[in-house]
Design an enzyme around this catalytic site. Structure first.
Site, mmCIF file in Angstrom:
data_model
loop_
_atom_site.group_PDB
_atom_site.id
_atom_site.type_symbol
_atom_site.label_atom_id
_atom_site.label_comp_id
_atom_site.label_asym_id
_atom_site.label_seq_id
_atom_site.Cartn_x
_atom_site.Cartn_y
_atom_site.Cartn_z
ATOM 1 N N GLU A 1 46.225 -25.691 93.806
ATOM 2 C CA GLU A 1 46.274 -26.879 94.657
ATOM 3 C C GLU A 1 46.889 -28.028 93.866
ATOM 4 O O GLU A 1 46.202 -28.686 93.083
ATOM 5 C CB GLU A 1 44.857 -27.283 95.072
ATOM 6 C CG GLU A 1 44.110 -26.192 95.805
ATOM 7 C CD GLU A 1 42.939 -26.782 96.580
ATOM 8 O OE1 GLU A 1 43.024 -26.794 97.817
ATOM 9 O OE2 GLU A 1 41.979 -27.247 95.970
ATOM 10 N N HIS B 1 37.405 -27.760 91.686
ATOM 11 C CA HIS B 1 38.227 -28.498 92.653
ATOM 12 C C HIS B 1 38.731 -29.786 92.005
ATOM 13 O O HIS B 1 38.020 -30.411 91.213
ATOM 14 C CB HIS B 1 37.412 -28.810 93.919
ATOM 15 C CG HIS B 1 38.287 -29.349 95.008
ATOM 16 N ND1 HIS B 1 38.664 -30.672 95.053
ATOM 17 C CD2 HIS B 1 38.903 -28.733 96.043
ATOM 18 C CE1 HIS B 1 39.471 -30.832 96.102
ATOM 19 N NE2 HIS B 1 39.627 -29.679 96.707
ATOM 20 N N GLU C 1 38.957 -32.697 92.995
ATOM 21 C CA GLU C 1 38.090 -33.877 93.178
ATOM 22 C C GLU C 1 36.948 -33.856 92.167
ATOM 23 O O GLU C 1 36.510 -34.902 91.690
ATOM 24 C CB GLU C 1 37.589 -33.932 94.628
ATOM 25 C CG GLU C 1 38.711 -34.402 95.556
ATOM 26 C CD GLU C 1 38.707 -33.807 96.946
ATOM 27 O OE1 GLU C 1 37.663 -33.309 97.395
ATOM 28 O OE2 GLU C 1 39.777 -33.833 97.590
ATOM 29 N N SER D 1 47.253 -30.005 101.912
ATOM 30 C CA SER D 1 47.871 -30.349 103.194
ATOM 31 C C SER D 1 48.370 -29.131 103.981
ATOM 32 O O SER D 1 49.416 -29.190 104.632
ATOM 33 C CB SER D 1 48.991 -31.377 102.993
ATOM 34 O OG SER D 1 48.461 -32.562 102.428
ATOM 35 N N GLY E 1 45.290 -33.841 100.629
ATOM 36 C CA GLY E 1 44.924 -34.947 101.507
ATOM 37 C C GLY E 1 46.011 -36.003 101.650
ATOM 38 O O GLY E 1 45.772 -37.090 102.160
ATOM 39 N N LYS F 1 34.321 -30.340 102.339
ATOM 40 C CA LYS F 1 34.065 -31.496 101.464
ATOM 41 C C LYS F 1 32.810 -32.241 101.933
ATOM 42 O O LYS F 1 31.863 -31.600 102.357
ATOM 43 C CB LYS F 1 35.306 -32.389 101.385
ATOM 44 C CG LYS F 1 36.539 -31.581 100.969
ATOM 45 C CD LYS F 1 37.743 -32.417 100.639
ATOM 46 C CE LYS F 1 38.905 -31.501 100.254
ATOM 47 N NZ LYS F 1 40.114 -32.230 99.874
ATOM 48 N N ASN G 1 37.382 -25.831 103.231
ATOM 49 C CA ASN G 1 36.492 -26.647 102.397
ATOM 50 C C ASN G 1 36.213 -27.935 103.167
ATOM 51 O O ASN G 1 37.111 -28.757 103.335
ATOM 52 C CB ASN G 1 37.204 -26.935 101.058
ATOM 53 C CG ASN G 1 36.447 -27.937 100.210
ATOM 54 O OD1 ASN G 1 35.296 -28.275 100.482
ATOM 55 N ND2 ASN G 1 37.100 -28.419 99.162
HETATM 56 P P1 PGA Z 1 43.677 -30.890 102.242
HETATM 57 O O1 PGA Z 1 42.655 -30.479 101.063
HETATM 58 O O2 PGA Z 1 43.947 -29.641 103.016
HETATM 59 O O3 PGA Z 1 42.948 -31.930 103.033
HETATM 60 O O4 PGA Z 1 44.902 -31.408 101.565
HETATM 61 C C1 PGA Z 1 42.832 -29.294 100.364
HETATM 62 C C2 PGA Z 1 41.728 -29.117 99.368
HETATM 63 O O5 PGA Z 1 41.334 -30.104 98.733
HETATM 64 O O6 PGA Z 1 41.219 -27.989 99.164
#
Ligand code: PGA
Length: 251
Positions: A168, A96, A98, A214, A174, A12, A10
């Site tokens: 997740e 997601h 976010e 992560s 992140g 983003k 992803n």
């Molecule tokens: P990340 O994001 O690997 O940067 O932690 C994972 C995600 O949001 O799908």
């Protein structure tokens, strides 16, 4: 039947069209020999067409990072399933964290997106996950159950063939903090048994459950060794061909 692994990236809100094209080409090259697993890339909407072109013939699936439940209309800022398909995407991510945390998307909105996408023939990755507060107060599994039940409301057994769940934990996205393999396996096992309750056992056992948060070259092998982890959804480490290539080619 063993579940086929899915390694998803992803991107983003990263990469211009030029950068996305280059990265997609590099990832397609890195994944050339990984024929026993699926690869998915979710670039920003602006790069979907370019990425579809760049990975043509590689078998890589291209996905939108979100999808509307409407086909068209006065919905400023939204993108319809038809528009995604028009650019060659065959899948979409919904829910997601976010979208949930920063943009206030609710379970019912996410369920509408998921059903709208499925109705138009897209595969859907439904993301779920608890916050740090929810984990610390012992509510993690209850939150996951709520998100699964609400996200999959009115979704039929047949439609579940086109659904993937991504677990997740919000506190791992992140942040550099990964759930331990035991924490991840506990959540995945719980989601799996819930899916077996909601649908027939065969169907529950055939649905892929990805881990996200992560994921990096250093932890991919251990995560993929867990029985209920069928793949990963990768943010940061999917923005670099070398690290994502290593993740794709996990042992
Ligand atoms: P990340 O994001 O690997 O940067 O932690 C994972 C995600 O949001 O799908």
């Amino acid at each position: 039947m063993p579940r086929r692994a899915l390694i998803a990236g992803n991107w983003k809100m990263h990469k211009t069209v030029t950068d996305a094209t280059l990265l997609a080409e590099q990832i397609a090259a890195a994944g050339r020999d990984a024929t026993d697993r699926d690869i998915l890339l979710a670039p920003p909407f602006t790069s979907l067409g370019a990425v579809t072109g760049a990975v043509e013939g590689s078998g890589i699936v291209v996905a939108g990072q979100n999808v509307s439940w409407e086909e068209q209309g006065a919905f400023t800022g939204e993108i319809s399933p038809l528009m995604l398909k028009d650019l060659g995407a065959t899948a979409a991510i919904v829910g997601h964290s976010e979208r949930r945390q920063i943009f206030g998307e609710t379970d019912s909105m996410i369920n509408k997106r998921l059903r709208g996408g499925l109705e138009q023939g897209l595969s859907i990755l439904l993301c779920i996950g608890e916050t740090l507060d929810e984990r610390e107060s012992g509510d993690a599994l209850a939150i996951l159950e709520q998100q699964v039940r609400a996200g999959l409301a009115e979704v039929s057994s047949t439609q579940m063939a086109s659904v993937v769940i991504a677990y997740e934990p919000v506190w791992a996205i992140g942040t550099g903090k990964t759930a331990t393999t035991e924490q991840a396996q506990e959540a995945h096992g719980f989601i799996r048994s819930l899916l077996c309750d909601l649908y027939e056992k065969d169907i529950g056992n055939s649905i892929r459950i990805l881990y996200g948060g992560s994921v990096k070259p250093a932890n991919i092998d251990e995560l993929m060794a867990q029985p209920d982890i069928d793949g990963v959804l990768v943010g940061g480490a999917s923005l670099d061909a070398e690290s994502f290539g290593r993740i794709i080619n996990y042992k």
